[in-house]
Design an enzyme around this catalytic site. Sequence first.
Site, mmCIF file in Angstrom:
data_model
loop_
_atom_site.group_PDB
_atom_site.id
_atom_site.type_symbol
_atom_site.label_atom_id
_atom_site.label_comp_id
_atom_site.label_asym_id
_atom_site.label_seq_id
_atom_site.Cartn_x
_atom_site.Cartn_y
_atom_site.Cartn_z
ATOM 1 N N ARG A 43 0.826 -1.215 0.000
ATOM 2 C CA ARG A 43 0.000 0.000 0.000
ATOM 3 C C ARG A 43 0.859 1.263 0.000
ATOM 4 O O ARG A 43 0.471 2.275 -0.599
ATOM 5 C CB ARG A 43 -0.932 -0.001 1.208
ATOM 6 C CG ARG A 43 -2.112 -0.921 0.984
ATOM 7 C CD ARG A 43 -3.037 -0.933 2.178
ATOM 8 N NE ARG A 43 -4.315 -1.524 1.827
ATOM 9 C CZ ARG A 43 -5.161 -2.015 2.723
ATOM 10 N NH1 ARG A 43 -4.859 -1.969 4.007
ATOM 11 N NH2 ARG A 43 -6.308 -2.538 2.337
ATOM 12 N N LYS A 61 -15.574 -15.939 5.740
ATOM 13 C CA LYS A 61 -17.003 -15.955 6.052
ATOM 14 C C LYS A 61 -17.927 -15.726 4.862
ATOM 15 O O LYS A 61 -17.735 -14.795 4.092
ATOM 16 C CB LYS A 61 -17.293 -14.872 7.080
ATOM 17 C CG LYS A 61 -16.760 -15.174 8.457
ATOM 18 C CD LYS A 61 -17.252 -14.094 9.355
ATOM 19 C CE LYS A 61 -16.979 -14.310 10.805
ATOM 20 N NZ LYS A 61 -17.293 -13.055 11.521
ATOM 21 N N GLY A 67 -7.580 -7.554 0.935
ATOM 22 C CA GLY A 67 -6.275 -7.372 1.544
ATOM 23 C C GLY A 67 -5.511 -8.678 1.676
ATOM 24 O O GLY A 67 -4.323 -8.757 1.336
ATOM 25 N N GLY A 79 -12.508 -4.014 1.235
ATOM 26 C CA GLY A 79 -13.895 -3.621 1.516
ATOM 27 C C GLY A 79 -14.437 -2.663 0.472
ATOM 28 O O GLY A 79 -15.572 -2.800 0.012
HETATM 29 P P1 ADP Z 1 -9.679 -10.900 1.779
HETATM 30 O O1 ADP Z 1 -8.963 -10.047 2.806
HETATM 31 O O2 ADP Z 1 -8.812 -11.213 0.595
HETATM 32 O O3 ADP Z 1 -11.011 -10.319 1.413
HETATM 33 P P2 ADP Z 1 -10.810 -12.595 3.824
HETATM 34 O O4 ADP Z 1 -10.425 -11.576 4.850
HETATM 35 O O5 ADP Z 1 -12.238 -12.778 3.514
HETATM 36 O O6 ADP Z 1 -9.990 -12.329 2.468
HETATM 37 O O7 ADP Z 1 -10.292 -14.030 4.279
HETATM 38 C C1 ADP Z 1 -8.940 -14.298 4.504
HETATM 39 C C2 ADP Z 1 -8.768 -15.349 5.553
HETATM 40 O O8 ADP Z 1 -9.535 -16.512 5.284
HETATM 41 C C3 ADP Z 1 -7.327 -15.813 5.626
HETATM 42 O O9 ADP Z 1 -6.754 -15.347 6.824
HETATM 43 C C4 ADP Z 1 -7.413 -17.341 5.572
HETATM 44 O O10 ADP Z 1 -6.578 -17.973 6.503
HETATM 45 C C5 ADP Z 1 -8.876 -17.591 5.883
HETATM 46 N N1 ADP Z 1 -9.324 -18.891 5.365
HETATM 47 C C6 ADP Z 1 -9.280 -19.334 4.107
HETATM 48 N N2 ADP Z 1 -9.719 -20.600 4.011
HETATM 49 C C7 ADP Z 1 -10.053 -20.979 5.261
HETATM 50 C C8 ADP Z 1 -10.575 -22.187 5.830
HETATM 51 N N3 ADP Z 1 -10.831 -23.262 5.069
HETATM 52 N N4 ADP Z 1 -10.812 -22.208 7.163
HETATM 53 C C9 ADP Z 1 -10.552 -21.123 7.918
HETATM 54 N N5 ADP Z 1 -10.070 -19.962 7.455
HETATM 55 C C10 ADP Z 1 -9.820 -19.884 6.127
HETATM 56 MG MG MG Z 2 -9.255 -9.818 4.923
#
Ligand code: ADP
Ligand code: MG
Length: 389
Positions: free
Chosen positions: A37, A198, A346, A370
């Site tokens: 960033r 989630k 992120g 976001g």
């Molecule tokens: P982004 O920041 O790219 O939008 P998120 O914040 O939604 O992504 O999700 C990232 C997190 O999801 C990571 O820290 C990763 O460890 C977790 N994750 C991915 N797959 C799983 C899983 N099967 N069980 C638990 N956590 C998971």
């Molecule tokens: Mg994230």
Amino acid sequence: MKTVSDLVDEGVAGRTVLVRSDLNVPLDGETITDDGRIRASVPTLSELSGAGAKVVVTAHLGRPTSSSDTEFSLAPVAARLGELLGAPVKLVPLDGPLPNLHDGDVVLLENIRFDPRETSKNDDDRAAFAKHLADLTGAEAFVSDGFGVVHRKQASVYDVAEDLAGYAGGLVLSEVEVLRTLTGAPERPYVVVLGGSKVSDKLAVIEALLPKVDSLLVGGGMCFTFLAAQGYGVGSSLLESEQIDNARKLLESGKIVLPTDVVVADRFAADAATRTVPVDGIEDGWMGLDIGPESVTEFAAVLSTAKTVFWNGPMGVFELAPFAEGTRGVAQAIVSSSAFSVVGGGDSAAAVRALGLPEDGFSHISTGGGASLEFLEGKTLPGVAVLER
Ligand code: ADP
Ligand code: MG
């Protein structure tokens, strides 16, 4: 929307310009673990500084509760920004005083969230803080370049643009332009890959995207809620029971592609016992922490024909080596495809760098998780709307 180039054309030499950047980087103590960033903020700051502006940058770091939360100081960020700009960047307290600035100087104000008015829900509090920023700096113009925060109605993002002439920085412009391609008429097949933890975080974006995409590939922790909706047992994998009905409705679109195999572990740790099982073979006591190799092949086949790809959310717990292969394989498939490809989120962007994938293998890596999701949901981004007035 006026742009930073318009501002430079108007003449900025000797004038003070307030710039909101997104410098919210991950830190391990005082060590910056991913400076993406900060690097993304450099072009706009260099453009202004090179044109002789006196540049005052505002930014936040994390969610401090008061100015005594010194672990949230921007000091390490100021040092790194100075290295990247090739001239030291002084860190200035939020209540000043501002040092005597020369043309081309760049200074950084301390963590803008050290003042609770920055994020206040009360319009008057935010307006008062925005006025304080204008008075302290004597700025004549405001450049909004922190794409990661434009979805926030906060003093340094939104309210300052009500007092000062507002311009879009290069980063905000390029992000908005790319995302408009995705919400407009993207070239088909248009494939979206979603992962992360989630479903509830991403439900709105799934609903908004489903009518527009040809395929939606789902991995990460959220795939288990979908697998549960299909009747599979998911052991102790991440599951949002209250979202199962929603997941079932979304599956009716026929466009959602789920993994066929997963990597399960007996606990959430890098040295856990692991195995790869088909999705109908997840036993009690085991948790799915990555998609399996067969799923990677299946996802890669869909991606190989795509003309447009949006990817948000890692396919597994990529932070732990045994569960990083799904994310690596899918990211590699995106890099190998000839599609126009955008990475948002992120953790997804951090995964690209942490796994050593070529950043230039993607058409665009968004700095705002976001903000990019809200844009794709069709929401108005306050920090962009205020520049369009
Ligand atoms: P982004 O920041 O790219 O939008 P998120 O914040 O939604 O992504 O999700 C990232 C997190 O999801 C990571 O820290 C990763 O460890 C977790 N994750 C991915 N797959 C799983 C899983 N099967 N069980 C638990 N956590 C998971
Ligand atoms: Mg994230």
